[in-house]
Design a protein around this motif. Structure first.
Motif, mmCIF file in Angstrom:
data_model
loop_
_atom_site.group_PDB
_atom_site.id
_atom_site.type_symbol
_atom_site.label_atom_id
_atom_site.label_comp_id
_atom_site.label_asym_id
_atom_site.label_seq_id
_atom_site.Cartn_x
_atom_site.Cartn_y
_atom_site.Cartn_z
ATOM 1 N N VAL A 53 0.820 -1.209 0.000
ATOM 2 C CA VAL A 53 0.000 0.000 0.000
ATOM 3 C C VAL A 53 0.853 1.258 0.000
ATOM 4 O O VAL A 53 0.717 2.130 -0.847
ATOM 5 N N GLU A 54 1.719 1.382 0.994
ATOM 6 C CA GLU A 54 2.543 2.579 1.157
ATOM 7 C C GLU A 54 3.967 2.154 1.496
ATOM 8 O O GLU A 54 4.217 1.000 1.860
ATOM 9 N N CYS A 55 4.902 3.110 1.389
ATOM 10 C CA CYS A 55 6.294 2.780 1.662
ATOM 11 C C CYS A 55 7.026 3.967 2.270
ATOM 12 O O CYS A 55 6.557 5.110 2.199
ATOM 13 N N ALA A 56 8.182 3.674 2.850
ATOM 14 C CA ALA A 56 9.045 4.708 3.437
ATOM 15 C C ALA A 56 10.492 4.281 3.272
ATOM 16 O O ALA A 56 10.872 3.169 3.665
ATOM 17 N N PHE A 57 11.304 5.159 2.671
ATOM 18 C CA PHE A 57 12.721 4.884 2.489
ATOM 19 C C PHE A 57 13.486 5.067 3.798
ATOM 20 O O PHE A 57 13.150 5.934 4.606
ATOM 21 N N THR A 58 14.537 4.277 3.976
ATOM 22 C CA THR A 58 15.496 4.555 5.032
ATOM 23 C C THR A 58 16.278 5.807 4.636
ATOM 24 O O THR A 58 16.325 6.172 3.460
ATOM 25 N N PRO A 59 16.891 6.495 5.601
ATOM 26 C CA PRO A 59 17.567 7.762 5.283
ATOM 27 C C PRO A 59 18.623 7.674 4.181
ATOM 28 O O PRO A 59 18.819 8.628 3.428
ATOM 29 N N ARG A 76 18.757 3.126 0.633
ATOM 30 C CA ARG A 76 19.120 1.783 0.178
ATOM 31 C C ARG A 76 18.064 0.735 0.491
ATOM 32 O O ARG A 76 18.031 -0.325 -0.134
ATOM 33 N N GLU A 77 17.236 1.027 1.481
ATOM 34 C CA GLU A 77 16.206 0.072 1.898
ATOM 35 C C GLU A 77 14.855 0.762 1.953
ATOM 36 O O GLU A 77 14.764 1.992 2.024
ATOM 37 N N LEU A 78 13.815 -0.058 1.959
ATOM 38 C CA LEU A 78 12.464 0.475 1.852
ATOM 39 C C LEU A 78 11.522 -0.335 2.724
ATOM 40 O O LEU A 78 11.454 -1.571 2.599
ATOM 41 N N TRP A 79 10.813 0.354 3.626
ATOM 42 C CA TRP A 79 9.756 -0.292 4.403
ATOM 43 C C TRP A 79 8.453 -0.229 3.607
ATOM 44 O O TRP A 79 8.096 0.820 3.073
ATOM 45 N N LEU A 87 10.806 -5.056 5.171
ATOM 46 C CA LEU A 87 11.946 -4.212 4.832
ATOM 47 C C LEU A 87 12.629 -4.814 3.614
ATOM 48 O O LEU A 87 13.061 -5.972 3.638
ATOM 49 N N LEU A 88 12.735 -4.010 2.549
ATOM 50 C CA LEU A 88 13.301 -4.491 1.295
ATOM 51 C C LEU A 88 14.708 -3.956 1.099
ATOM 52 O O LEU A 88 14.966 -2.768 1.316
ATOM 53 N N ASP A 89 15.597 -4.824 0.668
ATOM 54 C CA ASP A 89 16.918 -4.419 0.186
ATOM 55 C C ASP A 89 16.741 -4.138 -1.302
ATOM 56 O O ASP A 89 16.484 -5.049 -2.096
ATOM 57 N N ILE A 90 16.880 -2.876 -1.693
ATOM 58 C CA ILE A 90 16.548 -2.485 -3.059
ATOM 59 C C ILE A 90 17.513 -3.082 -4.076
ATOM 60 O O ILE A 90 17.101 -3.702 -5.055
ATOM 61 N N ALA A 91 18.811 -2.911 -3.870
ATOM 62 C CA ALA A 91 19.793 -3.369 -4.850
ATOM 63 C C ALA A 91 19.784 -4.891 -4.999
ATOM 64 O O ALA A 91 19.929 -5.418 -6.109
ATOM 65 N N ARG A 92 19.581 -5.587 -3.886
ATOM 66 C CA ARG A 92 19.552 -7.057 -3.942
ATOM 67 C C ARG A 92 18.174 -7.609 -4.285
ATOM 68 O O ARG A 92 18.020 -8.818 -4.475
ATOM 69 N N GLN A 93 17.185 -6.740 -4.311
ATOM 70 C CA GLN A 93 15.812 -7.109 -4.707
ATOM 71 C C GLN A 93 15.276 -8.262 -3.860
ATOM 72 O O GLN A 93 14.745 -9.245 -4.372
ATOM 73 N N ARG A 94 15.390 -8.092 -2.556
ATOM 74 C CA ARG A 94 14.898 -9.153 -1.674
ATOM 75 C C ARG A 94 14.360 -8.569 -0.377
ATOM 76 O O ARG A 94 14.671 -7.433 -0.003
ATOM 77 N N VAL A 151 2.877 4.001 6.267
ATOM 78 C CA VAL A 151 4.062 3.773 7.094
ATOM 79 C C VAL A 151 4.931 5.019 6.987
ATOM 80 O O VAL A 151 5.037 5.625 5.930
ATOM 81 N N GLU A 152 5.522 5.413 8.099
ATOM 82 C CA GLU A 152 6.385 6.594 8.092
ATOM 83 C C GLU A 152 7.558 6.352 9.024
ATOM 84 O O GLU A 152 7.389 5.840 10.137
#
Length: 321
Positions: free
Chosen positions: A78-84, A87-90, A101-108, A122-123
């Motif tokens: 639904v919604e997302c929030a980047f880490t500062p 590199r990662e995304l909730w 929590l997603l690791d963007i570069a590793r796509q996992r 999420v914020e």
């Protein structure tokens, strides 16, 4: 489908901030089914799109509009929030009662944290320590220790909590309770405790806070208004009439303008915050639901989840009357 290299759009005379922008659509394209929300990364190099019905989170290059990563999340994001560090995304999963929590570069997926029923907004706190999750059906906000990746506390919010925003100093958070007329003030440093309630009008949905932490703006879904709150006094001070069923809102980086998804009008609105007046609207394919502004203020991206379309607008001129 229309894609262009948006990095080449700007020439001399493009908007440099300080006033209310005019927009020009420079691209639109489709993504996997149901782009419910979208968000620029902290550095502005890419945009995360939460494709609710496709069960994907798609990372798109903000300069070329080409897909960089497509991450399967096994549920309805639904919604997302980047880490500062970007590199990662909730991500909240509407139908799973959890955030991931997603690791963007590793796509996992790095971890999964159970929260309440039907998590939506999420914020993340500015320092990256705390993740607040609005649980629609539970009527609660889950406070997640984002470093340890575990739930810390449950805040009773009331019927249909949704929008969340932290002050930029990280001291307070505000939560819109959509099934009421109020937003909650939460003392983050004081144990995540509700310390106040501000009346803002019917169905408050989404919240943004100005860079100086002085004013808060909230979209009133059924009221067709944007309400301005003075955070020094804790009072609603003014309202702007916008389109039908305003949903997500985004603040221009300089704090002078507000972009609003006028859902039932199928238009993106621009509100002059100095006058609290909607001064321009721009048509989208249908039902705009998510909006995000680039950190440099030069682009605005909008999602229409019924048509799985993303629109890219360039900030080209100033409003002059």
């Amino acid at each position: 489908m229309r894609r262009v290299c948006v990095a080449a759009i700007f020439a001399a005379g493009a908007w440099a901030g300080g006033s209310v922008p005019r927009l020009h659509e420079v691209a639109h394209f489709t993504v996997p089914a149901g782009p419910k929300s979208l968000r620029f990364s902290p550095g502005g190099s890419y945009v995360a799109v939460d494709c609710l019905y496709g069960h994907w989170v798609v990372l798109i290059d903000s300069h070329t509009c080409k897909t960089l990563y497509k991450i399967s999340v096994g549920g309805e994001p639904v919604e997302c929030a980047f880490t500062p560090d970007g590199r990662e995304l909730w991500v909240s999963l509407y139908n799973k009662g959890r955030v991931e929590l997603l690791d963007i570069a590793r796509q996992r997926v790095l971890c999964k944290v159970a929260v309440g029923k039907i998590p939506k907004v999420v914020e993340l706190s500015p320092d990256g320590k705390w993740l607040y999750v609005a649980n629609w059906q539970s009527g609660t906000v889950t406070v997640v220790d984002a470093i340890a990746a575990r739930p810390l506390k449950t805040i009773k919010a009331g019927r249909i909590p949704r929008g969340i925003a932290f002050t930029h100093d990280g001291r307070f958070a505000y939560v819109a309770v959509m099934g009421s007329t109020q937003i909650l003030k939460v003392d983050v440093l004081g144990g995540h405790t509700v310390v106040g309630r501000i009346t803002v009008g019917i169905t408050p949905r989404h919240i943004v806070i100005t860079p100086d932490d002085r004013f808060l703006y909230v979209s009133n879904n059924l009221g067709a208004t944007i309400t301005k709150v003075d955070l020094l006094t804790g009072k609603a001070v003014k309202r702007a009439r916008v389109g039908k069923r305003p949903r997500t809102i985004a603040l221009s980086p300089d704090g002078n303008a507000l972009y609003v998804c006028n859902y039932d009008d199928a238009k993106l609105g621009v509100v002059d915050l100095a006058r609290m007046k909607q001064v321009a609207t721009y048509r989208t394919r249908t039902h705009p639901i998510g909006v995000t502004a680039s950190p440099d203020g030069r682009f605005v991206w909008v999602s229409s989840y019924r048509t799985s379309t993303v629109h890219v607008f360039a900030v080209r001129q100033l409003v002059s009357e």
